[in-house]
Design an enzyme around this catalytic site. Structure first.
Site, PDB file in Angstrom:
ATOM      1  N   CYS A  75      34.429  39.766  35.205  1.00  0.00           N
ATOM      2  CA  CYS A  75      35.520  40.364  35.372  1.00  0.00           C
ATOM      3  C   CYS A  75      36.039  41.518  34.894  1.00  0.00           C
ATOM      4  O   CYS A  75      36.301  41.615  33.514  1.00  0.00           O
ATOM      5  CB  CYS A  75      36.865  39.243  35.675  1.00  0.00           C
ATOM      6  SG  CYS A  75      38.439  39.920  35.935  1.00  0.00           S
ATOM      7  N   GLY A  76      35.936  42.735  35.556  1.00  0.00           N
ATOM      8  CA  GLY A  76      36.202  43.913  34.972  1.00  0.00           C
ATOM      9  C   GLY A  76      37.747  44.356  34.647  1.00  0.00           C
ATOM     10  O   GLY A  76      37.995  44.670  33.590  1.00  0.00           O
ATOM     11  N   ASN A  77      38.391  43.659  35.534  1.00  0.00           N
ATOM     12  CA  ASN A  77      40.026  43.870  35.207  1.00  0.00           C
ATOM     13  C   ASN A  77      40.500  42.847  33.802  1.00  0.00           C
ATOM     14  O   ASN A  77      41.072  43.288  33.125  1.00  0.00           O
ATOM     15  CB  ASN A  77      40.973  43.482  36.352  1.00  0.00           C
ATOM     16  CG  ASN A  77      40.797  44.694  37.436  1.00  0.00           C
ATOM     17  OD1 ASN A  77      40.526  45.869  37.110  1.00  0.00           O
ATOM     18  ND2 ASN A  77      40.988  44.385  38.777  1.00  0.00           N
ATOM     19  N   HIS A 174      28.344  40.902  44.816  1.00  0.00           N
ATOM     20  CA  HIS A 174      29.096  41.732  45.842  1.00  0.00           C
ATOM     21  C   HIS A 174      28.488  42.049  47.091  1.00  0.00           C
ATOM     22  O   HIS A 174      27.238  42.733  46.888  1.00  0.00           O
ATOM     23  CB  HIS A 174      29.735  42.830  45.102  1.00  0.00           C
ATOM     24  CG  HIS A 174      30.621  42.660  43.913  1.00  0.00           C
ATOM     25  ND1 HIS A 174      32.070  42.480  44.217  1.00  0.00           N
ATOM     26  CD2 HIS A 174      30.530  42.428  42.745  1.00  0.00           C
ATOM     27  CE1 HIS A 174      32.702  42.029  43.062  1.00  0.00           C
ATOM     28  NE2 HIS A 174      31.655  42.094  42.210  1.00  0.00           N
ATOM     29  N   GLU A 223      37.772  37.521  46.971  1.00  0.00           N
ATOM     30  CA  GLU A 223      36.826  36.993  45.834  1.00  0.00           C
ATOM     31  C   GLU A 223      36.351  35.639  45.821  1.00  0.00           C
ATOM     32  O   GLU A 223      37.248  34.757  46.506  1.00  0.00           O
ATOM     33  CB  GLU A 223      37.713  37.150  44.518  1.00  0.00           C
ATOM     34  CG  GLU A 223      37.650  38.604  44.004  1.00  0.00           C
ATOM     35  CD  GLU A 223      38.331  38.870  42.754  1.00  0.00           C
ATOM     36  OE1 GLU A 223      37.728  38.347  41.693  1.00  0.00           O
ATOM     37  OE2 GLU A 223      39.426  39.703  42.159  1.00  0.00           O
ATOM     38  N   ARG A 224      35.478  35.236  45.328  1.00  0.00           N
ATOM     39  CA  ARG A 224      34.961  33.815  45.410  1.00  0.00           C
ATOM     40  C   ARG A 224      36.074  33.212  44.508  1.00  0.00           C
ATOM     41  O   ARG A 224      36.312  33.615  43.344  1.00  0.00           O
ATOM     42  CB  ARG A 224      33.686  33.692  44.450  1.00  0.00           C
ATOM     43  CG  ARG A 224      32.429  34.345  45.165  1.00  0.00           C
ATOM     44  CD  ARG A 224      31.151  34.260  44.381  1.00  0.00           C
ATOM     45  NE  ARG A 224      31.227  34.639  42.991  1.00  0.00           N
ATOM     46  CZ  ARG A 224      30.351  34.377  42.120  1.00  0.00           C
ATOM     47  NH1 ARG A 224      29.219  33.572  42.426  1.00  0.00           N
ATOM     48  NH2 ARG A 224      30.472  34.966  40.855  1.00  0.00           N
ATOM     49  N   CYS A 232      40.066  44.052  41.943  1.00  0.00           N
ATOM     50  CA  CYS A 232      38.884  43.630  41.458  1.00  0.00           C
ATOM     51  C   CYS A 232      37.908  44.590  40.791  1.00  0.00           C
ATOM     52  O   CYS A 232      37.588  45.625  41.593  1.00  0.00           O
ATOM     53  CB  CYS A 232      38.256  42.856  42.458  1.00  0.00           C
ATOM     54  SG  CYS A 232      36.501  42.166  42.005  1.00  0.00           S
ATOM     55  N   GLY A 235      34.610  44.477  41.710  1.00  0.00           N
ATOM     56  CA  GLY A 235      34.390  44.929  42.999  1.00  0.00           C
ATOM     57  C   GLY A 235      34.546  46.403  43.375  1.00  0.00           C
ATOM     58  O   GLY A 235      33.822  46.973  44.263  1.00  0.00           O
TER      59      GLY A 235
END
Length: 302
Positions: A75-77, A174, A223-224, A232, A235
């Site tokens: 998770c980048g954020n 993605h 998102e899943r 995201c 994303g």
């Protein structure tokens, strides 16, 4: 069980952050679902757990659970919020932090202006690694990218057009499609339909990208395990990588998500993607977490 937590957000993608560096909390999927619930718990897109590293070579380990209680790879954020959390909590005073995630190690850089740059690693296009099982699905080349035509009925497709996606793994899978107007795209209906396809045995995050110019896009991501979120990070990285490989974008791109702006840079094959954006602490608190959380009710569909 009474546990402390920190509520954080990065470009509107919100998180409950838990400090497990001293001892594990031993939470189960139903506890993560309870924490993420916006009526009965704290409310979050994901739950982030800060843990000691396993072995040498990293400062921390970082575990992510979606709002449905399932563990995910990246998770980048959340990674940006992770940096701000460990520094604010006095767990480190370093500006550059190495963190173990489910599929490897990432490097995070705290910037003087309060933003954070994340070295997201190199994107992966290997289909079994996503995973993606195309079978006999048709595909075509555009630039360096392969576009896969997904078997969705015309009613599910935007404006009745075939749905073609570029596939990128940023540690999590993605599927990115280009749309003429991201605000008019049927993100919820089409995103859910894409995720349900048997070709994605571990499901997939569906990204809807509108290209404004070679250095500027708008993006929405379904998102899943969470549905659509305000932003995201992985994303955004996947969308920019897909756009560069399709010959549509430059090497540094401004990504406007619903909740804020991210900047993504990628120099091409074999190089890491770098993401820069904000990370904000919202509040600190404590919550009484039931030992056996109840089945949470939903609102019946009309």
């Amino acid at each position: 069980m009474r546990i402390p937590f920190t509520k954080m957000q990065g470009a509107g993608n919100d998180f409950v952050v838990l400090d497990e560096t001293r001892a594990p909390l031993g939470l189960q999927p139903e506890h993560y679902r309870f924490l993420a619930d916006r009526r009965f718990g704290v409310g979050a897109d994901q739950i982030l757990s800060v843990r000691p590293p396993v072995g040498e070579g990293a400062d921390f380990a970082y575990v992510i659970h979606n709002a449905d209680g399932g563990e995910v790879e990246h998770c980048g954020n959340g990674a940006r919020c992770f940096v701000r959390f460990v520094r604010e909590q006095g767990l480190t005073d370093r500006d550059t932090i190495t963190v173990q995630v489910r599929r490897g190690t990432i490097v995070l850089h705290a910037l003087p202006d309060g933003e954070v740059t994340v070295d997201m690693g190199a994107p992966v296009f290997d289909l079994p690694a996503l995973p993606f099982e195309p079978g006999t699905l048709p595909s075509r080349q555009q630039g360096e990218a392969t576009l896969w035509r997904l078997p969705l009925a015309d009613a599910e497709a935007q404006a009745g057009a075939p749905v073609e996606v570029a596939l990128v793994s940023m540690g999590n899978p993605h599927a990115v499609l280009v749309v003429p107007d991201v605000m008019a795209a049927p993100v919820h209906r089409l995103g859910a339909a894409i995720q349900a396809l048997p070709a994605f045995p571990a499901s997939v995050n569906a990204g809807f990208m509108q290209i404004l110019d070679r250095g500027h896009i708008r993006l929405r991501v379904y998102e899943r395990g969470s549905g659509e979120t305000l932003a995201c990070g992985t994303g955004a990285c996947a969308a920019v990588v897909a756009g560069i490989r399709e010959g549509l974008l430059a090497s540094r791109v401004q990504v406007d998500a619903l909740g804020g702006t991210l900047y993504i840079a990628w120099q091409g094959a074999g190089t890491p993607v770098r993401m820069t954006g904000p990370a904000t602490t919202v509040f600190h608190g404590e919550i009484d977490l039931p030992k056996h959380p109840p089945q949470l009710p939903g609102i019946p569909a009309a």
